[in-house]
Design an enzyme around this catalytic site. Structure first.
Site, PDB file in Angstrom:
ATOM      1  N   GLY A   1      -8.387  -7.733  -4.855  1.00 33.12           N
ATOM      2  CA  GLY A   1      -9.346  -6.571  -4.872  1.00 33.12           C
ATOM      3  C   GLY A   1      -8.821  -5.423  -5.849  1.00 33.12           C
ATOM      4  O   GLY A   1      -9.292  -4.396  -5.919  1.00 33.12           O
TER       5      GLY A   1
ATOM      6  N   TYR B   1     -12.904  -0.412   2.652  1.00 33.73           N
ATOM      7  CA  TYR B   1     -12.306   0.942   2.661  1.00 33.73           C
ATOM      8  C   TYR B   1     -13.276   1.916   1.587  1.00 33.73           C
ATOM      9  O   TYR B   1     -13.871   3.012   2.167  1.00 33.73           O
ATOM     10  CB  TYR B   1     -10.937   1.073   2.388  1.00 33.73           C
ATOM     11  CG  TYR B   1     -10.268   2.497   2.089  1.00 33.73           C
ATOM     12  CD1 TYR B   1     -10.245   3.746   2.959  1.00 33.73           C
ATOM     13  CD2 TYR B   1      -9.896   2.856   0.671  1.00 33.73           C
ATOM     14  CE1 TYR B   1      -9.891   4.616   2.585  1.00 33.73           C
ATOM     15  CE2 TYR B   1      -9.650   4.096   0.096  1.00 33.73           C
ATOM     16  CZ  TYR B   1      -9.491   5.112   1.227  1.00 33.73           C
ATOM     17  OH  TYR B   1      -9.051   6.246   0.706  1.00 33.73           O
TER      18      TYR B   1
ATOM     19  N   ARG C   1      -2.798   2.696 -13.418  1.00 35.69           N
ATOM     20  CA  ARG C   1      -3.424   3.611 -12.437  1.00 35.69           C
ATOM     21  C   ARG C   1      -3.000   5.142 -12.916  1.00 35.69           C
ATOM     22  O   ARG C   1      -2.421   5.403 -13.636  1.00 35.69           O
ATOM     23  CB  ARG C   1      -2.698   3.619 -10.959  1.00 35.69           C
ATOM     24  CG  ARG C   1      -3.163   2.206 -10.295  1.00 35.69           C
ATOM     25  CD  ARG C   1      -4.398   1.974 -10.107  1.00 35.69           C
ATOM     26  NE  ARG C   1      -4.879   0.949  -9.245  1.00 35.69           N
ATOM     27  CZ  ARG C   1      -5.127  -0.115  -9.817  1.00 35.69           C
ATOM     28  NH1 ARG C   1      -5.173  -0.255 -11.126  1.00 35.69           N
ATOM     29  NH2 ARG C   1      -5.483  -1.372  -8.967  1.00 35.69           N
TER      30      ARG C   1
HETATM   31  N1  UFG Z   1       1.524  -2.583  -6.861  1.00 32.79           N
HETATM   32  C1  UFG Z   1       2.543  -3.424  -7.360  1.00 32.79           C
HETATM   33  N2  UFG Z   1       3.315  -3.854  -6.303  1.00 32.79           N
HETATM   34  C2  UFG Z   1       3.444  -3.143  -5.008  1.00 32.79           C
HETATM   35  C3  UFG Z   1       2.625  -2.172  -4.780  1.00 32.79           C
HETATM   36  C4  UFG Z   1       1.507  -1.814  -5.859  1.00 32.79           C
HETATM   37  O1  UFG Z   1       2.433  -3.966  -8.360  1.00 32.79           O
HETATM   38  O2  UFG Z   1       4.137  -3.633  -4.130  1.00 32.79           O
HETATM   39  C5  UFG Z   1       0.600  -2.296  -7.981  1.00 32.79           C
HETATM   40  C6  UFG Z   1      -0.941  -2.341  -7.542  1.00 32.79           C
HETATM   41  O3  UFG Z   1      -1.329  -3.785  -7.602  1.00 32.79           O
HETATM   42  C7  UFG Z   1      -1.556  -1.373  -8.343  1.00 32.79           C
HETATM   43  C8  UFG Z   1      -0.542  -0.245  -8.405  1.00 32.79           C
HETATM   44  O4  UFG Z   1       0.778  -0.966  -8.158  1.00 32.79           O
HETATM   45  O5  UFG Z   1      -1.881  -1.858  -9.741  1.00 32.79           O
HETATM   46  C9  UFG Z   1      -0.710   0.875  -7.482  1.00 32.79           C
HETATM   47  O6  UFG Z   1      -1.091   0.241  -6.162  1.00 32.79           O
HETATM   48  P1  UFG Z   1      -0.950   1.422  -4.809  1.00 32.79           P
HETATM   49  O7  UFG Z   1      -1.160   0.372  -3.670  1.00 32.79           O
HETATM   50  O8  UFG Z   1       0.041   2.327  -4.915  1.00 32.79           O
HETATM   51  O9  UFG Z   1      -2.498   1.994  -5.096  1.00 32.79           O
HETATM   52  P2  UFG Z   1      -3.920   1.535  -5.369  1.00 32.79           P
HETATM   53  O10 UFG Z   1      -4.243   1.852  -6.706  1.00 32.79           O
HETATM   54  O11 UFG Z   1      -4.000   0.296  -4.918  1.00 32.79           O
HETATM   55  O12 UFG Z   1      -4.598   2.387  -4.296  1.00 32.79           O
HETATM   56  C10 UFG Z   1      -5.005   3.984  -4.538  1.00 32.79           C
HETATM   57  C11 UFG Z   1      -5.107   4.361  -3.162  1.00 32.79           C
HETATM   58  C12 UFG Z   1      -6.126   4.083  -2.413  1.00 32.79           C
HETATM   59  C13 UFG Z   1      -7.551   3.978  -3.250  1.00 32.79           C
HETATM   60  C14 UFG Z   1      -7.350   3.261  -4.552  1.00 32.79           C
HETATM   61  C15 UFG Z   1      -8.516   3.729  -5.358  1.00 32.79           C
HETATM   62  O13 UFG Z   1      -3.930   4.095  -2.379  1.00 32.79           O
HETATM   63  O14 UFG Z   1      -6.309   4.504  -1.035  1.00 32.79           O
HETATM   64  O15 UFG Z   1      -6.190   4.011  -5.186  1.00 32.79           O
HETATM   65  O16 UFG Z   1      -8.551   2.713  -6.057  1.00 32.79           O
HETATM   66  F1  UFG Z   1      -8.435   3.221  -2.549  1.00 32.79           F
END
Ligand code: UFG
Length: 330
Positions: free
Chosen positions: A288, A139, A221
């Protein structure tokens, strides 16, 4: 101005379209409704249903389009590993065809939804735009490829075309009235998943790892309110309309609050806002995931004059909660 919002039936696109309408612009939404929702398209916008690349000539060829906000994309990190072709075609090939159409029809400006996922595992925090870009998932790689493509198209166009890539960090919250928020068929994002627990739609939230090198061991985050994010798109269009794109015609800007919150802090905020105990359990790390992703938004502040208005985590969660409850109530 007359502005086209691709992906305007989706979460970010619909809120951007609403902000543009509120600012007095004419808005055309282009969306194939594969992940978006027709009823999320703000009233006042004209909806063209179709694949962006397929309908670009029809929409832009009608003339009078002053700019495009390109939000339409495939955006599930996990899926991008399993179905790379869907992401290279859906994000890169489609956007190249859109860029060609912009050039053919002499549309002067583009604002592109890029992502923090272009950086991969950061070496320093907060992340500035000149940090190394080494995406750790397909992505992010497709979004980075598009950023590069836009840069070369802009550089070759002289002053005729300018573009801004906005690298979103963790978009959250909801637009209040009309109520527009996150409604993914496949939900992977932390805040909506936690709120599903509070709504009784799931039993508990899994915390993906508690052994990260952070204060409480959970991932950190940078959560940015979707209304603040949308405002940045309007400011980017203003900058381009004033002819103030930088040398080369392409500006890349991070969009985040500049403050990191851990997964545990997010769950605590959701407990405070909802009054629900929200059971949580520690699960293995998700493949990832970087440990810490926090934006430096100094460039967005300096170049766009952008200042986020809703930086308080409880406020962001409260808006998401209002939206989730209104959806659950039908
Ligand atoms: N997390 C959990 N449990 C869950 C879901 C998420 O602990 O059930 C954690 C993840 O590990 C992460 C944090 O919560 O540490 C935030 O996760 P999200 O899935 O909400 O968001 P991401 O940081 O993975 O992803 C976001 C955007 C992506 C983008 C990314 C940039 O949604 O599109 O930031 O790194 F690519």
């Amino acid at each position: 101005m007359t502005l086209v919002v691709t992906g305007g039936a989706g979460y970010v696109g619909s809120v951007c379209a609403q902000h543009l309408l509120d600012a007095g612009h004419d808005v055309v939404v282009v969306d194939d409704l594969s992940t978006g929702h027709e009823d999320a398209v703000p009233s006042g916008a004209r909806l063209v249903v179709g694949d962006v690349a397929e309908v670009a000539d029809e929409v832009l060829g009608a003339g009078g389009v002053d700019g495009v906000i390109h939000c339409a994309a495939r955006s599930l990190v996990g899926e991008s590993a399993e179905k790379p072709a869907k992401y290279w075609h859906g994000n890169v090939v489609t956007t190249i065809r859109l860029l060609d159409a912009l050039r053919r029809h002499e549309v002067p400006r583009l604002v592109f939804s890029s992502t923090a996922a272009t950086y991969g595992e950061p070496e320093t925090s907060p992340i500035t735009e000149d940090a190394p870009t080494r995406p750790t998932n397909t992505y992010g790689a497709t979004k980075l490829a598009v950023d590069h493509a836009i840069g070369t198209y802009a550089a070759a166009s002289g002053r005729a075309f300018g573009a801004v890539s906005l690298r979103y960090f963790n978009v959250a919250g909801a637009h209040a009235a009309p109520t527009l928020g996150e409604r993914h068929t496949v939900e992977t994002h932390l805040i909506p998943l936690v709120l599903q627990v509070a709504l009784g739609q799931r039993d508990e939230i899994a915390i993906f790892g508690d052994d990260w090198p952070t204060a409480d061991g959970t991932c950190v985050r940078d959560y940015i309110h979707v209304d603040d994010l949308a405002e940045a798109h309007l400011l980017a269009l203003d900058l381009l309309a004033r002819g103030e794109a930088p040398e080369g015609g392409h500006l890349v800007c991070n969009l985040g609050n500049g403050t990191g919150f851990s997964v545990l802090e997010v769950i605590e905020a959701c407990r405070r806002v909802t009054g629900h105990p929200i059971p949580a359990r520690v699960a293995p790390r998700r493949t990832g995931d970087p440990g810490v992703l926090v934006a430096s938004s100094a460039r967005a502040r300096d170049e766009l004059g952008w200042k986020p208005a809703h930086t308080d985590l409880d406020r962001i969660v409260a808006d998401a909660w209002d939206f989730a409850r209104s959806r659950a109530a039908g």
